[in-house]
Design a protein around this motif. Structure first.
Motif, PDB file in Angstrom:
ATOM      1  N   CYS A 177       8.851   7.452  -2.680  1.00 10.21           N
ATOM      2  CA  CYS A 177       8.453   6.675  -3.583  1.00 10.21           C
ATOM      3  C   CYS A 177       6.886   6.127  -2.834  1.00 10.21           C
ATOM      4  N   ARG A 178       5.931   6.202  -4.001  1.00 16.97           N
ATOM      5  CA  ARG A 178       4.622   5.702  -3.311  1.00 16.97           C
ATOM      6  C   ARG A 178       4.498   4.550  -4.308  1.00 16.97           C
ATOM      7  N   VAL A 179       3.099   3.894  -4.046  1.00 15.72           N
ATOM      8  CA  VAL A 179       2.636   2.686  -4.707  1.00 15.72           C
ATOM      9  C   VAL A 179       1.344   2.999  -5.253  1.00 15.72           C
ATOM     10  N   SER A 180       1.156   2.362  -6.371  1.00 11.95           N
ATOM     11  CA  SER A 180      -0.515   2.683  -6.870  1.00 11.95           C
ATOM     12  C   SER A 180      -1.392   2.086  -5.999  1.00 11.95           C
ATOM     13  N   ASP A 181      -2.481   2.584  -6.161  1.00 12.63           N
ATOM     14  CA  ASP A 181      -3.786   2.376  -5.117  1.00 12.63           C
ATOM     15  C   ASP A 181      -4.755   1.424  -5.897  1.00 12.63           C
ATOM     16  N   LYS A 182      -4.569   1.080  -6.950  1.00  9.55           N
ATOM     17  CA  LYS A 182      -5.801   0.381  -7.710  1.00  9.55           C
ATOM     18  C   LYS A 182      -5.688  -1.104  -7.277  1.00  9.55           C
ATOM     19  N   VAL A 183      -6.722  -1.691  -6.824  1.00 11.50           N
ATOM     20  CA  VAL A 183      -7.071  -3.081  -6.629  1.00 11.50           C
ATOM     21  C   VAL A 183      -8.137  -3.344  -7.511  1.00 11.50           C
ATOM     22  N   ASN A 184      -8.052  -4.198  -8.638  1.00 11.47           N
ATOM     23  CA  ASN A 184      -8.917  -4.673  -9.467  1.00 11.47           C
ATOM     24  C   ASN A 184      -9.868  -6.018  -8.725  1.00 11.47           C
ATOM     25  N   PHE A 185     -11.002  -5.745  -8.902  1.00  6.92           N
ATOM     26  CA  PHE A 185     -11.986  -7.160  -8.447  1.00  6.92           C
ATOM     27  C   PHE A 185     -12.797  -7.770  -9.317  1.00  6.92           C
ATOM     28  N   LEU A 186     -12.462  -8.686  -9.862  1.00  6.99           N
ATOM     29  CA  LEU A 186     -13.434  -9.405 -10.875  1.00  6.99           C
ATOM     30  C   LEU A 186     -14.165 -10.262 -10.138  1.00  6.99           C
ATOM     31  N   ASP A 187     -15.579  -9.566 -10.251  1.00 10.95           N
ATOM     32  CA  ASP A 187     -16.883 -10.215  -9.584  1.00 10.95           C
ATOM     33  C   ASP A 187     -17.868 -10.527 -10.445  1.00 10.95           C
ATOM     34  N   LEU A 199     -11.489 -12.821  -8.800  1.00 12.68           N
ATOM     35  CA  LEU A 199     -10.156 -12.557  -8.811  1.00 12.68           C
ATOM     36  C   LEU A 199      -9.861 -11.178  -8.435  1.00 12.68           C
ATOM     37  N   THR A 200      -8.781 -10.932  -7.304  1.00 13.06           N
ATOM     38  CA  THR A 200      -8.578  -9.699  -6.637  1.00 13.06           C
ATOM     39  C   THR A 200      -7.111  -9.486  -6.981  1.00 13.06           C
ATOM     40  N   TYR A 201      -6.788  -8.394  -7.614  1.00 13.24           N
ATOM     41  CA  TYR A 201      -5.555  -8.188  -8.251  1.00 13.24           C
ATOM     42  C   TYR A 201      -5.021  -6.744  -8.149  1.00 13.24           C
ATOM     43  N   ALA A 202      -3.940  -6.396  -7.559  1.00 11.98           N
ATOM     44  CA  ALA A 202      -3.386  -5.132  -7.064  1.00 11.98           C
ATOM     45  C   ALA A 202      -2.052  -5.042  -7.904  1.00 11.98           C
ATOM     46  N   PRO A 203      -1.988  -4.150  -9.046  1.00 15.11           N
ATOM     47  CA  PRO A 203      -0.732  -4.148  -9.947  1.00 15.11           C
ATOM     48  C   PRO A 203       0.676  -3.750  -8.884  1.00 15.11           C
ATOM     49  N   ASN A 204       0.215  -2.927  -8.021  1.00 13.90           N
ATOM     50  CA  ASN A 204       1.603  -2.379  -7.284  1.00 13.90           C
ATOM     51  C   ASN A 204       2.765  -1.707  -8.203  1.00 13.90           C
ATOM     52  N   MET A 205       2.319  -0.969  -8.957  1.00 15.83           N
ATOM     53  CA  MET A 205       3.253   0.073  -9.712  1.00 15.83           C
ATOM     54  C   MET A 205       3.912   1.033  -8.666  1.00 15.83           C
ATOM     55  N   LYS A 206       5.178   0.933  -8.951  1.00 14.39           N
ATOM     56  CA  LYS A 206       5.815   2.067  -8.092  1.00 14.39           C
ATOM     57  C   LYS A 206       6.095   3.386  -8.511  1.00 14.39           C
TER      58      LYS A 206
END
Length: 292
Positions: free
Chosen positions: A203-213, A277-284
């Motif tokens: 199981c891996r985790v999604s790498d995307k971290v969204n940064f609203l700047d 805002l910093t947001y990491a969805p953390n999809m598995k």
């Protein structure tokens, strides 16, 4: 209006999928983790508008094909229109997965944010496994809402004031008990794959971290903000008494419902395109090898 609710959610789906993964990470998974170096026949359960086909086909070895399965008429039509413009072999089957059993004909069976909607995800996984050849792969991209909600940071706001994690965890668990929809299915999938006989499970985790700047390029920032809003971030909670009643029907106490309402109200008042805002969805991303 379509009788199938997801036929009416195409705009939401297309707006929000970009929040979840970086392309280079998906490419890394294909090449280094799944080690797909020869053409594969891929089937996508609950394909929607063909999102995974759009993402993965350009990264797969030349000659790979994609079959999408979904019960949504509008979704399948949208997928056909999009994928027809691309130089890849594709096929679409409009049918309810719960009523469909595909022949053993595919090298890879995939799904994205699909098992969480299944009252019996084991049954769907069994279908996926049956459709895959010996030593083929089953790959599931599924959410883990508790981890998702822990991965927000709003500049200037206390995390607990806008995202009360304990209350949200209780809501997710009660929703699963009452309706069978498990928003935390992503963290459970590895165990299900093992129980169903798959091997080499990871199981891996999604790498995307969204940064609203707000200091970034305006067009880029606006696109991300709109995607975050479509995801449900910062929406007003609606009528107070009605919302409180709904939350209590879902299993919260009166005090918990009040706290959750106030958290949603505060966030709706504070969150704007000028927020940090910093947001990491953390999809598995769970996967295993089929052995027959």
């Amino acid at each position: 209006m379509s009788e199938y609710e997801w036929d009416n959610q195409i705009e939401y789906l297309t707006q929000t999928r970009g929040l979840y993964y970086n392309d280079d990470y998906l490419e890394f998974l294909i090449q280094k983790v799944w080690k797909i170096h020869e053409p594969v026949k891929m089937v996508d359960y609950g394909c929607g508008y063909g999102y995974l086909g759009l993402k993965l086909l350009p990264m797969l070895p030349k000659g790979s094909s994609y079959t999408g399965v979904d019960k949504g008429e509008a979704l399948i039509e949208k997928a056909r229109q999009i994928l027809a413009k691309l130089p890849y072999p594709t096929e679409f089957i409009r049918e309810d997965v719960e009523e469909l059993d595909l022949a053993e004909a595919y090298d890879v069976a995939i799904c994205h944010a699909f098992l969480l909607h299944m009252k019996n995800p084991e049954t769907t996984l069994k279908k996926m496994i049956r459709s895959v050849v010996h030593h083929g792969k089953v790959i599931c991209f599924e959410p883990h809402w508790s981890a998702n909600m822990a991965n927000y940071r709003f500049e200037g706001l206390e995390q607990s004031s806008v995202i009360p994690l304990g209350i949200l965890q209780k809501l997710y668990e009660k929703d699963c008990e009452q309706h069978g929809k498990d928003g935390n299915i992503g963290i459970r999938v590895p165990a299900l794959l093992s129980q169903l006989g798959l091997k080499n499970i990871e199981c891996r985790v999604s790498d995307k971290v969204n940064f609203l700047d707000p200091t970034a390029d305006q067009a880029i920032n606006e696109e991300l903000f709109n995607a975050l809003r479509a995801e449900g971030i910062g929406h007003p909670p609606g009528d107070r008494e009605k919302t409180l009643d709904q939350l209590m029907q879902r299993g919260l106490t009166a005090d918990e419902a009040k706290r959750q309402y106030e958290a949603e109200l505060l966030l709706s008042n504070e969150f704007s395109i000028s927020s940090w805002l910093t947001y990491a969805p953390n999809m598995k991303i769970s996967f295993g090898t089929v052995v027959k």
